[in-house]
Motif scaffolding. Structure first.
Motif, PDB file in Angstrom:
ATOM      1  N   LEU A   1      29.627  49.252  18.232  1.00  0.00           N
ATOM      2  CA  LEU A   1      29.851  50.604  17.702  1.00  0.00           C
ATOM      3  C   LEU A   1      28.667  51.068  16.842  1.00  0.00           C
ATOM      4  O   LEU A   1      27.562  51.188  17.338  1.00  0.00           O
ATOM      5  CB  LEU A   1      31.194  50.657  16.966  1.00  0.00           C
ATOM      6  CG  LEU A   1      32.382  50.287  17.877  1.00  0.00           C
ATOM      7  CD1 LEU A   1      33.682  50.174  17.076  1.00  0.00           C
ATOM      8  CD2 LEU A   1      32.547  51.294  19.015  1.00  0.00           C
TER       9      LEU A   1
ATOM     10  N   TYR B   1      28.391  52.542  29.119  1.00  0.00           N
ATOM     11  CA  TYR B   1      29.459  53.450  29.559  1.00  0.00           C
ATOM     12  C   TYR B   1      29.718  53.108  31.014  1.00  0.00           C
ATOM     13  O   TYR B   1      28.984  53.521  31.903  1.00  0.00           O
ATOM     14  CB  TYR B   1      29.028  54.912  29.435  1.00  0.00           C
ATOM     15  CG  TYR B   1      29.158  55.483  28.041  1.00  0.00           C
ATOM     16  CD1 TYR B   1      30.336  56.085  27.626  1.00  0.00           C
ATOM     17  CD2 TYR B   1      28.092  55.418  27.144  1.00  0.00           C
ATOM     18  CE1 TYR B   1      30.453  56.614  26.345  1.00  0.00           C
ATOM     19  CE2 TYR B   1      28.202  55.938  25.859  1.00  0.00           C
ATOM     20  CZ  TYR B   1      29.393  56.534  25.470  1.00  0.00           C
ATOM     21  OH  TYR B   1      29.505  57.051  24.213  1.00  0.00           O
TER      22      TYR B   1
ATOM     23  N   ILE C   1      27.980  55.122  34.089  1.00  0.00           N
ATOM     24  CA  ILE C   1      28.159  56.576  34.030  1.00  0.00           C
ATOM     25  C   ILE C   1      27.482  57.077  32.755  1.00  0.00           C
ATOM     26  O   ILE C   1      27.355  56.339  31.793  1.00  0.00           O
ATOM     27  CB  ILE C   1      29.669  56.975  34.015  1.00  0.00           C
ATOM     28  CG1 ILE C   1      30.447  56.172  32.962  1.00  0.00           C
ATOM     29  CG2 ILE C   1      30.292  56.798  35.388  1.00  0.00           C
ATOM     30  CD1 ILE C   1      31.864  56.671  32.723  1.00  0.00           C
TER      31      ILE C   1
ATOM     32  N   ILE D   1      20.023  56.356  24.284  1.00  0.00           N
ATOM     33  CA  ILE D   1      21.075  57.304  24.641  1.00  0.00           C
ATOM     34  C   ILE D   1      22.182  57.168  23.601  1.00  0.00           C
ATOM     35  O   ILE D   1      22.518  56.051  23.194  1.00  0.00           O
ATOM     36  CB  ILE D   1      21.688  56.975  26.034  1.00  0.00           C
ATOM     37  CG1 ILE D   1      20.679  57.197  27.158  1.00  0.00           C
ATOM     38  CG2 ILE D   1      22.974  57.764  26.259  1.00  0.00           C
ATOM     39  CD1 ILE D   1      20.714  58.539  27.835  1.00  0.00           C
ATOM     40  N   SER D   2      22.716  58.304  23.173  1.00  0.00           N
ATOM     41  CA  SER D   2      23.937  58.282  22.370  1.00  0.00           C
ATOM     42  C   SER D   2      24.746  59.487  22.758  1.00  0.00           C
ATOM     43  O   SER D   2      24.232  60.609  22.785  1.00  0.00           O
ATOM     44  CB  SER D   2      23.590  58.305  20.878  1.00  0.00           C
ATOM     45  OG  SER D   2      24.766  58.200  20.108  1.00  0.00           O
TER      46      SER D   2
ATOM     47  N   PHE E   1      31.166  43.789  27.587  1.00  0.00           N
ATOM     48  CA  PHE E   1      30.513  44.175  26.336  1.00  0.00           C
ATOM     49  C   PHE E   1      28.990  44.241  26.542  1.00  0.00           C
ATOM     50  O   PHE E   1      28.377  43.254  26.956  1.00  0.00           O
ATOM     51  CB  PHE E   1      30.879  43.165  25.231  1.00  0.00           C
ATOM     52  CG  PHE E   1      30.248  43.464  23.900  1.00  0.00           C
ATOM     53  CD1 PHE E   1      30.479  44.662  23.254  1.00  0.00           C
ATOM     54  CD2 PHE E   1      29.402  42.539  23.297  1.00  0.00           C
ATOM     55  CE1 PHE E   1      29.893  44.948  22.014  1.00  0.00           C
ATOM     56  CE2 PHE E   1      28.809  42.811  22.067  1.00  0.00           C
ATOM     57  CZ  PHE E   1      29.066  44.016  21.432  1.00  0.00           C
ATOM     58  N   CYS E   2      28.428  45.394  26.312  1.00  0.00           N
ATOM     59  CA  CYS E   2      26.968  45.595  26.400  1.00  0.00           C
ATOM     60  C   CYS E   2      26.382  45.285  27.778  1.00  0.00           C
ATOM     61  O   CYS E   2      25.187  44.988  27.887  1.00  0.00           O
ATOM     62  CB  CYS E   2      26.231  44.776  25.342  1.00  0.00           C
ATOM     63  SG  CYS E   2      26.629  45.267  23.663  1.00  0.00           S
TER      64      CYS E   2
ATOM     65  N   PHE F   1      35.946  45.756  25.441  1.00  0.00           N
ATOM     66  CA  PHE F   1      35.595  45.704  26.860  1.00  0.00           C
ATOM     67  C   PHE F   1      35.317  44.276  27.343  1.00  0.00           C
ATOM     68  O   PHE F   1      34.910  44.064  28.483  1.00  0.00           O
ATOM     69  CB  PHE F   1      34.410  46.636  27.163  1.00  0.00           C
ATOM     70  CG  PHE F   1      34.792  48.090  27.190  1.00  0.00           C
ATOM     71  CD1 PHE F   1      35.076  48.731  28.389  1.00  0.00           C
ATOM     72  CD2 PHE F   1      34.895  48.829  26.015  1.00  0.00           C
ATOM     73  CE1 PHE F   1      35.456  50.065  28.414  1.00  0.00           C
ATOM     74  CE2 PHE F   1      35.271  50.165  26.024  1.00  0.00           C
ATOM     75  CZ  PHE F   1      35.549  50.784  27.237  1.00  0.00           C
TER      76      PHE F   1
ATOM     77  N   THR G   1      25.240  55.202  18.304  1.00  0.00           N
ATOM     78  CA  THR G   1      23.879  54.650  18.406  1.00  0.00           C
ATOM     79  C   THR G   1      22.915  55.452  17.539  1.00  0.00           C
ATOM     80  O   THR G   1      22.025  54.883  16.895  1.00  0.00           O
ATOM     81  CB  THR G   1      23.438  54.603  19.888  1.00  0.00           C
ATOM     82  OG1 THR G   1      24.498  54.026  20.651  1.00  0.00           O
ATOM     83  CG2 THR G   1      22.189  53.776  20.079  1.00  0.00           C
TER      84      THR G   1
ATOM     85  N   GLY H   1      27.608  59.398  19.223  1.00  0.00           N
ATOM     86  CA  GLY H   1      26.956  59.352  17.915  1.00  0.00           C
ATOM     87  C   GLY H   1      26.795  57.976  17.280  1.00  0.00           C
ATOM     88  O   GLY H   1      26.075  57.845  16.287  1.00  0.00           O
TER      89      GLY H   1
HETATM   90  C1  LIG Z   1      34.226  55.895  29.194  1.00  0.00           C
HETATM   91  C2  LIG Z   1      33.707  54.786  28.315  1.00  0.00           C
HETATM   92  C3  LIG Z   1      33.305  53.596  28.891  1.00  0.00           C
HETATM   93  C4  LIG Z   1      32.825  52.535  28.103  1.00  0.00           C
HETATM   94  N1  LIG Z   1      32.453  51.365  28.691  1.00  0.00           N
HETATM   95  C5  LIG Z   1      32.039  50.331  27.916  1.00  0.00           C
HETATM   96  C6  LIG Z   1      31.697  49.093  28.505  1.00  0.00           C
HETATM   97  O1  LIG Z   1      31.778  48.887  29.720  1.00  0.00           O
HETATM   98  N2  LIG Z   1      31.252  48.086  27.696  1.00  0.00           N
HETATM   99  C7  LIG Z   1      31.150  48.235  26.342  1.00  0.00           C
HETATM  100  O2  LIG Z   1      30.745  47.291  25.658  1.00  0.00           O
HETATM  101  N3  LIG Z   1      31.483  49.408  25.745  1.00  0.00           N
HETATM  102  C8  LIG Z   1      31.933  50.450  26.495  1.00  0.00           C
HETATM  103  N4  LIG Z   1      32.251  51.646  25.912  1.00  0.00           N
HETATM  104  C9  LIG Z   1      32.119  51.776  24.435  1.00  0.00           C
HETATM  105  C10 LIG Z   1      30.808  52.474  24.035  1.00  0.00           C
HETATM  106  O3  LIG Z   1      29.680  51.794  24.540  1.00  0.00           O
HETATM  107  C11 LIG Z   1      30.736  52.472  22.501  1.00  0.00           C
HETATM  108  O4  LIG Z   1      31.754  53.308  21.990  1.00  0.00           O
HETATM  109  C12 LIG Z   1      29.373  52.908  21.986  1.00  0.00           C
HETATM  110  O5  LIG Z   1      29.307  52.679  20.592  1.00  0.00           O
HETATM  111  C13 LIG Z   1      29.093  54.375  22.279  1.00  0.00           C
HETATM  112  O6  LIG Z   1      27.829  54.716  21.776  1.00  0.00           O
HETATM  113  P1  LIG Z   1      27.450  56.217  21.381  1.00  0.00           P
HETATM  114  O7  LIG Z   1      28.490  56.678  20.369  1.00  0.00           O
HETATM  115  O8  LIG Z   1      26.096  56.129  20.785  1.00  0.00           O
HETATM  116  O9  LIG Z   1      27.495  57.040  22.608  1.00  0.00           O
HETATM  117  C14 LIG Z   1      32.743  52.702  26.681  1.00  0.00           C
HETATM  118  C15 LIG Z   1      33.147  53.919  26.106  1.00  0.00           C
HETATM  119  C16 LIG Z   1      33.611  54.951  26.904  1.00  0.00           C
HETATM  120  C17 LIG Z   1      34.041  56.244  26.240  1.00  0.00           C
END
Ligand SMILES: Cc1cc2nc3c(=O)[nH]c(=O)nc-3n(C[C@H](O)[C@H](O)[C@H](O)COP(=O)(O)O)c2cc1C
Length: 155
Positions: free
Chosen positions: A132, A64, A78, A9-10, A111-112, A107, A15, A13
């Motif tokens: 990231l 998320y 979510i 899932i991304s 984290f993760c 976070f 991932t 962007g």
């Molecule tokens: C609403 C929201 C909640 C998030 N919750 C977490 C979290 O609980 N733990 C974590 O490590 N990162 C969290 N993140 C950070 C995302 O996992 C991180 O930005 C990731 O690189 C997103 O991947 P993507 O760009 O491929 O969707 C959160 C980001 C958002 C916007």
């Protein structure tokens, strides 16, 4: 060239960017390529399209989570549930060679976290984590671990 299947899932962007770089690295260093499918795109009319996965794959999953600190609050997943539904479907969990989590270190304890929750729930291991878009070091390390997993598939 051998193809390595990845379901992920991304949403913003990061991932996808990591997997693009990982694919390039796999092709250069291992003469293998990734086939990476963003499960978010398999959702139609708000419903996930689950199907039988009949070959081994890796899962990549950013966290998320809704608010909280990951210890006693805030571990509600979510936006990433289509991957959960795909893995939970039929015998799909049995073909997963491991999950790679991603997130943001801001976070802290969360984290993760979602990748760890999937691993516990579905019975496979967390292969690794990155933050990231990841770094060159992450790519090298994760490619090595994935390649090792592939060589250990029982025939
Ligand atoms: C609403 C929201 C909640 C998030 N919750 C977490 C979290 O609980 N733990 C974590 O490590 N990162 C969290 N993140 C950070 C995302 O996992 C991180 O930005 C990731 O690189 C997103 O991947 P993507 O760009 O491929 O969707 C959160 C980001 C958002 C916007």
């Amino acid at each position: 060239m051998q193809t390595i299947q990845v379901y992920y899932i991304s949403l913003s962007g990061n991932t996808t960017s990591f997997l693009k770089n990982l694919d390039r690295y796999f092709q250069q260093e291992y003469q293998k390529k990734l086939k990476y499918v963003n499960v978010k795109n398999l959702v139609k009319d708000g419903k996930s399209l689950a199907f039988d996965i009949k070959k081994h794959y890796f899962a990549f999953l950013p966290s998320y989570l809704e608010g909280g600190n990951g210890i006693d609050t805030g571990d509600t997943e979510i936006l990433t549930t289509p991957l959960r539904q795909l893995i939970a479907y039929s015998k799909n969990r049995e073909y997963c060679l491991g999950i790679v989590g991603s997130g943001n270190r801001n976070f802290n304890k969360q984290f993760c976290l979602t990748a760890h929750q999937y691993a516990r729930e579905f019975g496979f291991s967390v292969l690794d984590e990155f933050e990231l878009k990841g770094t060159e070091t992450d790519i090298k390390r994760i490619a090595e671990k994935m390649d090792r997993q592939l060589t250990e598939i029982p025939v």
